[in-house]
Scaffold this motif. Structure first.
Motif, mmCIF file in Angstrom:
data_model
loop_
_atom_site.group_PDB
_atom_site.id
_atom_site.type_symbol
_atom_site.label_atom_id
_atom_site.label_comp_id
_atom_site.label_asym_id
_atom_site.label_seq_id
_atom_site.Cartn_x
_atom_site.Cartn_y
_atom_site.Cartn_z
ATOM 1 N N MET A 124 15.082 37.949 25.369
ATOM 2 C CA MET A 124 15.962 38.152 26.530
ATOM 3 C C MET A 124 15.213 37.798 27.819
ATOM 4 S SD MET A 124 19.032 39.198 27.422
ATOM 5 C CE MET A 124 19.635 40.193 26.051
ATOM 6 N N THR A 125 15.788 36.931 28.624
ATOM 7 C CA THR A 125 15.194 36.543 29.900
ATOM 8 C C THR A 125 15.722 37.451 31.007
ATOM 9 O OG1 THR A 125 15.022 34.217 29.226
ATOM 10 C CG2 THR A 125 14.962 34.680 31.585
ATOM 11 N N THR A 126 14.807 38.124 31.706
ATOM 12 C CA THR A 126 15.215 39.050 32.762
ATOM 13 C C THR A 126 15.169 38.348 34.125
ATOM 14 O OG1 THR A 126 12.930 39.861 32.958
ATOM 15 C CG2 THR A 126 14.428 41.069 31.495
ATOM 16 N N VAL A 127 16.159 38.652 34.964
ATOM 17 C CA VAL A 127 16.317 37.955 36.237
ATOM 18 C C VAL A 127 16.443 38.956 37.384
ATOM 19 C CG1 VAL A 127 17.695 36.280 37.528
ATOM 20 C CG2 VAL A 127 17.521 36.093 35.035
ATOM 21 N N LEU A 128 15.621 38.779 38.412
ATOM 22 C CA LEU A 128 15.720 39.563 39.637
ATOM 23 C C LEU A 128 16.483 38.735 40.657
ATOM 24 C CD1 LEU A 128 15.001 41.901 41.570
ATOM 25 C CD2 LEU A 128 12.813 40.729 42.012
ATOM 26 N N ILE A 129 17.524 39.326 41.257
ATOM 27 C CA ILE A 129 18.380 38.610 42.206
ATOM 28 C C ILE A 129 18.134 39.128 43.618
ATOM 29 C CG2 ILE A 129 20.765 38.128 42.863
ATOM 30 C CD1 ILE A 129 21.427 38.519 39.843
ATOM 31 N N VAL A 130 17.826 38.198 44.536
ATOM 32 C CA VAL A 130 17.486 38.592 45.909
ATOM 33 C C VAL A 130 18.350 37.815 46.898
ATOM 34 C CG1 VAL A 130 15.627 38.891 47.586
ATOM 35 C CG2 VAL A 130 15.094 38.889 45.124
ATOM 36 N N ARG B 167 25.137 38.274 46.194
ATOM 37 C CA ARG B 167 24.263 38.984 45.249
ATOM 38 C C ARG B 167 25.054 39.506 44.058
ATOM 39 N NH1 ARG B 167 22.318 42.283 48.699
ATOM 40 N NH2 ARG B 167 23.233 44.239 48.011
ATOM 41 N N ALA B 168 26.224 40.087 44.339
ATOM 42 C CA ALA B 168 27.062 40.624 43.266
ATOM 43 C C ALA B 168 27.581 39.508 42.368
ATOM 44 C CB ALA B 168 28.230 41.408 43.861
ATOM 45 N N GLY B 169 27.932 38.374 42.975
ATOM 46 C CA GLY B 169 28.428 37.248 42.192
ATOM 47 C C GLY B 169 27.363 36.692 41.259
ATOM 48 N N LEU B 170 26.136 36.566 41.767
ATOM 49 C CA LEU B 170 25.040 36.081 40.937
ATOM 50 C C LEU B 170 24.739 37.058 39.804
ATOM 51 C CD1 LEU B 170 22.611 34.722 43.686
ATOM 52 C CD2 LEU B 170 23.865 33.367 42.004
ATOM 53 N N ALA B 171 24.775 38.345 40.129
ATOM 54 C CA ALA B 171 24.500 39.363 39.112
ATOM 55 C C ALA B 171 25.553 39.317 38.009
ATOM 56 C CB ALA B 171 24.467 40.748 39.752
ATOM 57 N N ALA B 172 26.813 39.165 38.393
ATOM 58 C CA ALA B 172 27.888 39.096 37.398
ATOM 59 C C ALA B 172 27.730 37.854 36.525
ATOM 60 C CB ALA B 172 29.242 39.084 38.107
ATOM 61 N N LEU B 173 27.347 36.751 37.149
ATOM 62 C CA LEU B 173 27.149 35.498 36.415
ATOM 63 C C LEU B 173 26.028 35.644 35.384
ATOM 64 C CD1 LEU B 173 28.000 32.477 36.313
ATOM 65 C CD2 LEU B 173 26.161 32.034 37.954
ATOM 66 N N VAL B 174 24.926 36.244 35.794
ATOM 67 C CA VAL B 174 23.790 36.432 34.888
ATOM 68 C C VAL B 174 24.139 37.393 33.756
ATOM 69 C CG1 VAL B 174 21.445 37.385 34.714
ATOM 70 C CG2 VAL B 174 22.041 35.865 36.615
ATOM 71 N N ARG B 175 24.827 38.483 34.093
ATOM 72 C CA ARG B 175 25.179 39.478 33.065
ATOM 73 C C ARG B 175 26.109 38.888 32.000
ATOM 74 N NH1 ARG B 175 25.569 43.122 37.679
ATOM 75 N NH2 ARG B 175 23.753 44.531 37.643
ATOM 76 N N ALA B 176 26.932 37.943 32.409
ATOM 77 C CA ALA B 176 27.890 37.357 31.471
ATOM 78 C C ALA B 176 27.265 36.277 30.594
ATOM 79 C CB ALA B 176 29.074 36.766 32.245
ATOM 80 N N LEU C 176 20.522 36.421 28.912
ATOM 81 C CA LEU C 176 20.033 36.765 30.249
ATOM 82 C C LEU C 176 20.356 38.212 30.575
ATOM 83 C CD1 LEU C 176 21.042 33.617 32.377
ATOM 84 C CD2 LEU C 176 18.904 34.052 31.149
ATOM 85 N N GLU C 177 19.518 38.827 31.369
ATOM 86 C CA GLU C 177 19.715 40.227 31.751
ATOM 87 C C GLU C 177 19.259 40.420 33.193
ATOM 88 O OE1 GLU C 177 17.446 44.394 30.676
ATOM 89 O OE2 GLU C 177 18.022 43.092 29.010
ATOM 90 N N VAL C 178 20.012 41.167 33.975
ATOM 91 C CA VAL C 178 19.646 41.441 35.365
ATOM 92 C C VAL C 178 18.571 42.528 35.396
ATOM 93 C CG1 VAL C 178 20.443 42.284 37.610
ATOM 94 C CG2 VAL C 178 21.912 40.784 36.251
ATOM 95 N N ALA C 179 17.407 42.176 35.946
ATOM 96 C CA ALA C 179 16.307 43.141 36.026
ATOM 97 C C ALA C 179 16.444 44.031 37.257
ATOM 98 C CB ALA C 179 14.973 42.399 36.072
ATOM 99 N N GLY C 180 17.135 43.519 38.277
ATOM 100 C CA GLY C 180 17.299 44.294 39.502
ATOM 101 C C GLY C 180 17.907 43.436 40.589
ATOM 102 N N GLU C 181 18.284 44.069 41.699
ATOM 103 C CA GLU C 181 18.862 43.375 42.845
ATOM 104 C C GLU C 181 18.178 43.848 44.110
ATOM 105 O OE1 GLU C 181 23.169 43.472 43.031
ATOM 106 O OE2 GLU C 181 23.279 43.887 40.870
ATOM 107 N N ALA C 182 17.905 42.909 45.026
ATOM 108 C CA ALA C 182 17.242 43.252 46.282
ATOM 109 C C ALA C 182 17.932 42.525 47.434
ATOM 110 C CB ALA C 182 15.768 42.868 46.231
#
Length: 227
Positions: free
Chosen positions: A1-7, A14-23, A27-33
């Motif tokens: 699983m590749t984890t992704v931090l979105i900044v 930010r929310a759009g990118l997180a939703a894209l990664v989660r779907a 891929l997995e969202v590691a966090g948001e900043a």
């Protein structure tokens, strides 16, 4: 699983990118900043594989955050992709020098962005086509093949120099292996030695070194623009 931090400082992006990664599978969202400071803190705590980071952030810029993240990270260091609405030369060059593994515009199609994350997580570089063209044009305007190569390149073996030249032309590890008729593992070993000898933190910095040293000359031995 590749984890992704979105900044990104804009909540909707930010929310759009997180939703894209989660779907996306794998891929997995590691966090948001929302700021560079938060990005540095979260990167150290979550240790993501890839960081998707806006280049223009309030307070600490995305490039400054990139430098901090890579300087403070333990091995394996995260791969950082800079996201922006601009494709200005100074941003591209500064991001490369700081160690960015990719530079994409915010209007990049979702499927292309996800492909970029996968490729970059695997150790490749990826830049928007317009960014690649601008980068090559920028180097083409600088003094070229008559430049003296830095003395530190003398520390490289002939095969390590070959690898650096091909990486500087934009070839992937697989393409370098095919060109030199060696295994991909051998290419990775040579590239790691190059980076160690030259004190480079990323493949992107290896590309910059290849251009700045005159090892790669835009328009003469560089690979075609693109990503």
């Amino acid at each position: 699983m590749t984890t992704v931090l979105i900044v990104d400082d804009q909540v909707l992006i930010r929310a759009g990118l997180a939703a894209l990664v989660r779907a996306a599978p794998g891929l997995e969202v590691a966090g948001e900043a929302a700021t560079g400071e938060e990005a540095v803190e979260l990167a150290a705590r979550c240790r993501p594989d890839v960081v998707l980071m806006d280049i223009r952030l309030p307070g600490m810029s995305g490039i400054a955050a990139l430098e901090r993240i890579l300087a403070e990270a333990r091995e394996p260091k995260p791969k950082v992709v800079m996201l922006t609405v601009f494709d200005l030369d100074q941003y591209v060059y500064a991001a490369l020098r700081a160690g960015a593994s990719g530079f994409l515009l915010k209007d990049t199609p979702p499927e292309r962005l996800l492909t970029a994350v996968e490729l970059i997580a695997g150790g490749e570089l990826l830049f928007a086509p317009s960014v690649t063209r601008r980068l090559i044009e920028t180097f083409a305007r600088q003094p070229g093949p008559d430049r003296e190569q830095p003395a530190r390149l003398e520390a490289l073996t002939s095969r390590e120099t070959d690898v650096l030249r091909l990486v500087g032309q934009g070839l992937t590890n697989e393409e370098v292996a095919d060109r030199l008729v060696v295994s991909i593992a051998t290419v990775k070993t040579h590239l790691n030695r190059v980076m160690s000898k030259l004190g480079l933190a990323s493949r992107a910095q290896a590309v910059v070194t290849a251009y700045e040293s005159g090892l790669v000359t835009p328009g003469r031995n560089a690979a075609p623009g693109g990503s």
